[in-house]
Design a protein around this motif. Sequence first.
Motif, PDB file in Angstrom:
ATOM      1  N   ALA A 126      43.629  44.052  30.216  1.00  0.00           N
ATOM      2  CA  ALA A 126      44.594  44.998  30.796  1.00  0.00           C
ATOM      3  C   ALA A 126      43.878  46.287  31.199  1.00  0.00           C
ATOM      4  CB  ALA A 126      45.703  45.291  29.801  1.00  0.00           C
ATOM      5  N   MET A 127      44.052  46.677  32.465  1.00  0.00           N
ATOM      6  CA  MET A 127      43.411  47.881  32.988  1.00  0.00           C
ATOM      7  C   MET A 127      44.450  48.705  33.740  1.00  0.00           C
ATOM      8  SD  MET A 127      39.752  46.361  34.268  1.00  0.00           S
ATOM      9  CE  MET A 127      38.693  47.733  33.857  1.00  0.00           C
ATOM     10  N   THR A 128      44.084  49.941  34.040  1.00  0.00           N
ATOM     11  CA  THR A 128      44.975  50.855  34.745  1.00  0.00           C
ATOM     12  C   THR A 128      44.175  51.713  35.705  1.00  0.00           C
ATOM     13  OG1 THR A 128      46.399  51.000  32.804  1.00  0.00           O
ATOM     14  CG2 THR A 128      46.667  52.719  34.439  1.00  0.00           C
ATOM     15  N   ALA A 129      44.722  51.925  36.897  1.00  0.00           N
ATOM     16  CA  ALA A 129      44.212  52.952  37.815  1.00  0.00           C
ATOM     17  C   ALA A 129      45.268  54.050  37.781  1.00  0.00           C
ATOM     18  CB  ALA A 129      44.017  52.388  39.214  1.00  0.00           C
ATOM     19  N   SER A 130      45.167  54.901  36.782  1.00  0.00           N
ATOM     20  CA  SER A 130      46.265  55.808  36.416  1.00  0.00           C
ATOM     21  C   SER A 130      46.578  56.883  37.447  1.00  0.00           C
ATOM     22  CB  SER A 130      45.980  56.457  35.063  1.00  0.00           C
ATOM     23  OG  SER A 130      44.769  57.175  35.102  1.00  0.00           O
ATOM     24  N   GLU A 131      45.649  57.226  38.329  1.00  0.00           N
ATOM     25  CA  GLU A 131      45.879  58.294  39.305  1.00  0.00           C
ATOM     26  C   GLU A 131      46.005  57.792  40.739  1.00  0.00           C
ATOM     27  OE1 GLU A 131      46.509  61.412  38.503  1.00  0.00           O
ATOM     28  OE2 GLU A 131      46.217  60.974  36.379  1.00  0.00           O
ATOM     29  N   LEU A 132      45.818  56.509  40.985  1.00  0.00           N
ATOM     30  CA  LEU A 132      45.819  55.991  42.358  1.00  0.00           C
ATOM     31  C   LEU A 132      47.202  56.139  42.994  1.00  0.00           C
ATOM     32  CD1 LEU A 132      44.067  54.631  44.529  1.00  0.00           C
ATOM     33  CD2 LEU A 132      44.845  52.427  43.631  1.00  0.00           C
ATOM     34  N   LEU A 133      47.247  56.897  44.097  1.00  0.00           N
ATOM     35  CA  LEU A 133      48.492  57.174  44.808  1.00  0.00           C
ATOM     36  C   LEU A 133      48.628  56.408  46.113  1.00  0.00           C
ATOM     37  CD1 LEU A 133      48.521  61.091  44.607  1.00  0.00           C
ATOM     38  CD2 LEU A 133      50.014  59.542  43.347  1.00  0.00           C
ATOM     39  N   TYR A 134      47.496  56.294  46.850  1.00  0.00           N
ATOM     40  CA  TYR A 134      47.580  55.884  48.251  1.00  0.00           C
ATOM     41  C   TYR A 134      46.349  55.093  48.650  1.00  0.00           C
ATOM     42  CZ  TYR A 134      47.898  56.661  53.367  1.00  0.00           C
ATOM     43  OH  TYR A 134      47.961  56.512  54.736  1.00  0.00           O
ATOM     44  N   VAL A 135      46.573  53.970  49.341  1.00  0.00           N
ATOM     45  CA  VAL A 135      45.512  53.136  49.889  1.00  0.00           C
ATOM     46  C   VAL A 135      45.813  52.943  51.365  1.00  0.00           C
ATOM     47  CG1 VAL A 135      44.381  50.878  49.798  1.00  0.00           C
ATOM     48  CG2 VAL A 135      45.193  51.952  47.675  1.00  0.00           C
ATOM     49  N   THR A 136      44.861  53.306  52.235  1.00  0.00           N
ATOM     50  CA  THR A 136      45.118  53.186  53.671  1.00  0.00           C
ATOM     51  C   THR A 136      44.930  51.762  54.186  1.00  0.00           C
ATOM     52  OG1 THR A 136      42.858  53.709  54.364  1.00  0.00           O
ATOM     53  CG2 THR A 136      44.398  55.566  54.089  1.00  0.00           C
ATOM     54  N   GLY A 137      44.219  50.934  53.448  1.00  0.00           N
ATOM     55  CA  GLY A 137      44.006  49.545  53.833  1.00  0.00           C
ATOM     56  C   GLY A 137      44.851  48.630  52.980  1.00  0.00           C
ATOM     57  N   GLY A 138      44.267  47.499  52.617  1.00  0.00           N
ATOM     58  CA  GLY A 138      44.953  46.543  51.761  1.00  0.00           C
ATOM     59  C   GLY A 138      44.560  46.720  50.307  1.00  0.00           C
ATOM     60  N   LEU A 139      45.374  46.145  49.419  1.00  0.00           N
ATOM     61  CA  LEU A 139      45.127  46.189  47.988  1.00  0.00           C
ATOM     62  C   LEU A 139      45.218  44.774  47.448  1.00  0.00           C
ATOM     63  CD1 LEU A 139      44.832  47.644  45.208  1.00  0.00           C
ATOM     64  CD2 LEU A 139      47.334  47.840  45.202  1.00  0.00           C
ATOM     65  N   GLU A 140      44.130  44.309  46.848  1.00  0.00           N
ATOM     66  CA  GLU A 140      44.096  42.975  46.247  1.00  0.00           C
ATOM     67  C   GLU A 140      43.685  43.134  44.791  1.00  0.00           C
ATOM     68  OE1 GLU A 140      41.594  38.778  46.544  1.00  0.00           O
ATOM     69  OE2 GLU A 140      40.917  40.521  47.662  1.00  0.00           O
ATOM     70  N   VAL A 141      44.502  42.586  43.879  1.00  0.00           N
ATOM     71  CA  VAL A 141      44.188  42.639  42.451  1.00  0.00           C
ATOM     72  C   VAL A 141      44.358  41.234  41.892  1.00  0.00           C
ATOM     73  CG1 VAL A 141      44.624  43.770  40.256  1.00  0.00           C
ATOM     74  CG2 VAL A 141      45.122  44.999  42.371  1.00  0.00           C
ATOM     75  N   GLU A 142      43.300  40.734  41.219  1.00  0.00           N
ATOM     76  CA  GLU A 142      43.310  39.359  40.727  1.00  0.00           C
ATOM     77  C   GLU A 142      42.709  39.317  39.342  1.00  0.00           C
ATOM     78  OE1 GLU A 142      41.153  36.139  39.398  1.00  0.00           O
ATOM     79  OE2 GLU A 142      40.013  37.437  40.722  1.00  0.00           O
ATOM     80  N   GLY A 143      43.344  38.562  38.449  1.00  0.00           N
ATOM     81  CA  GLY A 143      42.796  38.381  37.113  1.00  0.00           C
ATOM     82  C   GLY A 143      43.800  37.733  36.189  1.00  0.00           C
ATOM     83  N   SER A 144      43.381  37.537  34.944  1.00  0.00           N
ATOM     84  CA  SER A 144      44.256  36.875  33.974  1.00  0.00           C
ATOM     85  C   SER A 144      44.889  37.873  33.008  1.00  0.00           C
ATOM     86  CB  SER A 144      43.467  35.811  33.201  1.00  0.00           C
ATOM     87  OG  SER A 144      42.412  36.428  32.485  1.00  0.00           O
TER      88      SER A 144
END
Length: 172
Positions: A90-108
Motif C-alpha cells: 500500500a502506497m500513497t501520493a499524498s500531495e498529487l493534485l493534477y496530471v496533464t497526461g495519463g495516469l496508470e497504476v498497477e499492482g497487487s
Amino acid sequence: RVDRRQRQMCIRDSTYTGNLNITNAVQLTAAEDIVDSSADGPKMTITGNVYIDADEIGTKEAANILRIQAILDKLKVVSGNVSLVGIDTAMTASELLYVTGGLEVEGSSSMGLPKLNTVDGAVELNLYGDLSYPLLGTATGGVTLSGAVASITTVDLSGLTSGVVTLSLIHI
C-alpha cells in the motif's frame, strides 16, 4: 541572514524539468537528488513523465519502497504521464493534485491519491482493495478499472463529473 530552514519555508514548491524514472537502485538515488524527500523538502512539479517500477531488483526491497514512498509524497503536479507499476505494498501520493497526461497504476495492493483532482488523459487502475478517489473530478480520457473481480473491495469515484468509468474485470 537566512538559514537553510527559513529558506526551505519560503520555497513551498519546486519544479524539475525532465523525466523522473525509477526502475533500479541507481535511478532511485538519482531521484532523491532531484526530489528533496525530507520533511522540509518542497512539493514538486515535474515537467516530464514519471515512471516508477516498485517491483524490480533494487526497488522492491522494503527500505527502497520507503524511499520511493517519500518521493511520491512530494509530487504535486506532473506535466506529462504518470505510470506507477509494481505497487505491491500500500502506497500513497499524498500531495498529487493534477496530471496533464495519463495516469496508470498497477499492482497487487492499493494506491492512495487523497488530493488527486484532475487527470487530462486517461486513468487506468489495476489494483486491489479499496479504490477511493472521491476528489477526482475530471478524468478527460475516462477511468478504466481492471483486474480480478475479487481483488477490488470498494470503489469511490463520487466526485467524478467529467469522464466515463469502464470496467475491465476478470472473473476468477
